[in-house]
Design an enzyme around this catalytic site. Structure first.
Site, PDB file in Angstrom:
ATOM      1  N   TYR A   4       0.861  -1.195   0.000  1.00 57.51           N
ATOM      2  CA  TYR A   4       0.000   0.000   0.000  1.00 57.51           C
ATOM      3  C   TYR A   4       0.888   1.233   0.000  1.00 57.51           C
ATOM      4  CZ  TYR A   4      -3.160   3.640   1.648  1.00 57.51           C
ATOM      5  OH  TYR A   4      -3.878   4.799   1.766  1.00 57.51           O
TER       6      TYR A   4
ATOM      7  N   GLU B 243      -3.681   7.597  -3.912  1.00 51.86           N
ATOM      8  CA  GLU B 243      -3.636   6.351  -3.145  1.00 51.86           C
ATOM      9  C   GLU B 243      -3.522   5.174  -4.101  1.00 51.86           C
ATOM     10  OE1 GLU B 243      -6.285   4.230   0.354  1.00 51.86           O
ATOM     11  OE2 GLU B 243      -7.304   5.100  -1.376  1.00 51.86           O
TER      12      GLU B 243
END
Length: 432
Positions: free
Chosen positions: A153, A241
């Site tokens: 991530y 993101e």
């Protein structure tokens, strides 16, 4: 008093579908949300990334089955993924009214892509995040399917506590970052970016190492991180993101899925980005409200709420609910209000056939109550208002506003406070 279902719905609407919390360490979190009416499809976000040198899967888009078939053949990939392009999540488990199950399909046979696309394009896809009737699919993305050996991530976001952008990463990707932060906070890594220096090479390499990339992949991941920061600056993003930022068996670092949030204050210099906005899936009333810098959220009741400020909106919904009424919506005027906005707000409210009464609840701090009053009287006359109107005004220039309303000769019901206003709005419907 517990929040009513109506105020909870308002809160969800204000947050917007893409809003979420990113945990920067054990004690702090940053909340980011995109402008509610700027919506980019997956392929549009990936194209922006491509243009900044970020590695994504090869892909094409198509709006008809023959083009989808040709795209699949041009890819010449071992495996192909066909994705319906709608803004709602949960596409993979969705159902089409054509009978096809799933808005995401994997295949190693390019020849079936046209047939699959024919069952997607022009049909409605229903997922957990769409209305019951689903959303019509007008575009599909035909992409190269890549195996992922490891998922991480990575995000860049604006953080008030740091007075600038921050990198946040975790070696555990492909899942909700909130879950990782809750269960394994030691796996959340943070790097504060100096807005004047940008991302330094040592920072990018350190983040890549913290994400678990080793050997040549560490350098490759660091390069991707620096390019993502270039994109962040280039499009005036508030958040980029990537989940997952993945590693393939062939030794590639690829951004498999990304969400980009934009600073709406930069719209004047990001016209190309905002021109990509897909409004086709937005509520038409919300879209019209946005044109006048109004925030509108539809609910299921019959008392229209006309307020300034989200907190006041939720309090108004709750107090109506407390007195046995049901809010039909809330419409937030915001700060620098003009009479024209008040007029357009009334047009939106009165166009809803469910509305049987309107409650105006304004606290005039920045807002001049006299402007509101003039807008209300103009709207009532020109729109020939047919439903009861209850008005509660407090704050700046309130006495002048009350004089305007009382001398208008219009059947406007004045209220002393919010409780009184809610009682009178509910009573007005009960008497009908």
């Amino acid at each position: 008093m517990a929040a009513s279902m109506a105020s909870q719905a308002v809160a969800r609407g204000l947050r917007g579908a893409s809003a979420k919390y990113l945990f920067l360490d054990k004690f702090k979190c940053a909340r980011v949300s995109s402008r509610r009416w700027l919506n980019l499809q997956e392929y549009q976000s990936k194209k922006l990334m491509q243009e900044s040198g970020v590695t994504v899967q090869r892909f094409y888009v198509a709006d008809n089955p023959p083009d989808a078939l040709q795209a699949a053949k041009r890819l010449n990939a071992k495996e192909i993924v066909l994705k319906a392009q709608i803004l709602a999540g949960g596409r993979g488990k969705g159902v089409f009214n054509s009978g096809l199950k799933g808005g995401v399909h994997l295949t190693k046979d390019p020849s079936v892509v046209g047939e699959l696309a024919s069952k997607m394009l022009g049909y409605s896809l229903t997922t957990k995040q769409t209305p019951k009737e689903g959303v019509e699919v007008k575009m599909v993305m035909v992409a190269e399917a890549l195996d992922i050996t490891r998922e991480t991530y990575f995000a860049i976001l604006m953080d008030r506590a740091c007075n600038g952008p921050v990198m946040v990463g975790s070696p555990q990707g492909g899942m909700d970052i909130e879950e990782v932060a809750d269960k394994s906070p030691e796996l959340i890594f943070k790097e504060v970016i100096d807005i004047f220096e940008g991302v330094r090479d040592d920072q990018a390499l350190r983040m890549a190492a913290n994400l678990g990339f080793k050997g040549p992949l560490e350098r490759q991941a660091a390069d991707q991180i620096m390019r993502l920061y270039d994109l962040f600056l280039k499009v005036d993003a508030t958040q980029v993101e990537v989940n997952p930022l993945g590693e393939t068996p062939e030794g590639q670092v690829v951004c498999f899925d990304a969400k980009i949030s934009f600073d709406d204050n930069a719209e004047f210099r990001q016209k190309a980005v905002f021109a990509l906005d897909d409004m086709s899936e937005s509520d038409p009333t919300e879209t019209e409200a946005a044109k006048w810098d109004l925030k509108y959220i539809g609910l299921d009741g019959n008392i229209a709420c006309f307020v300034n400020g989200a907190g006041l909106a939720m309090a108004t919904c709750d107090i109506i609910d407390l007195h046995g009424g049901k809010p039909a919506n809330f419409l937030d005027l915001g700060g620098g209000v003009k009479e024209k906005q008040v007029y357009e707000a009334f047009k939106l409210l009165t166009a809803d056939p469910k509305v049987e009464a309107i409650l105006v609840n304004i606290f005039g701090g920045i807002v001049n109550c006299a402007i509101i009053a003039n807008g209300i009287t103009k709207a009532c006359r020109e729109l020939e208002l047919k439903v009861p109107l209850v008005v509660r005004l407090e704050g700046t220039n309130v006495q002048e506003a009350k004089r305007i309303l009382s001398e208008s000769g219009l059947p406007i019901v004045a209220a002393n406070d919010l409780d009184d206003a809610a009682k009178k709005a509910v009573a007005a419907i009960t008497r009908k």
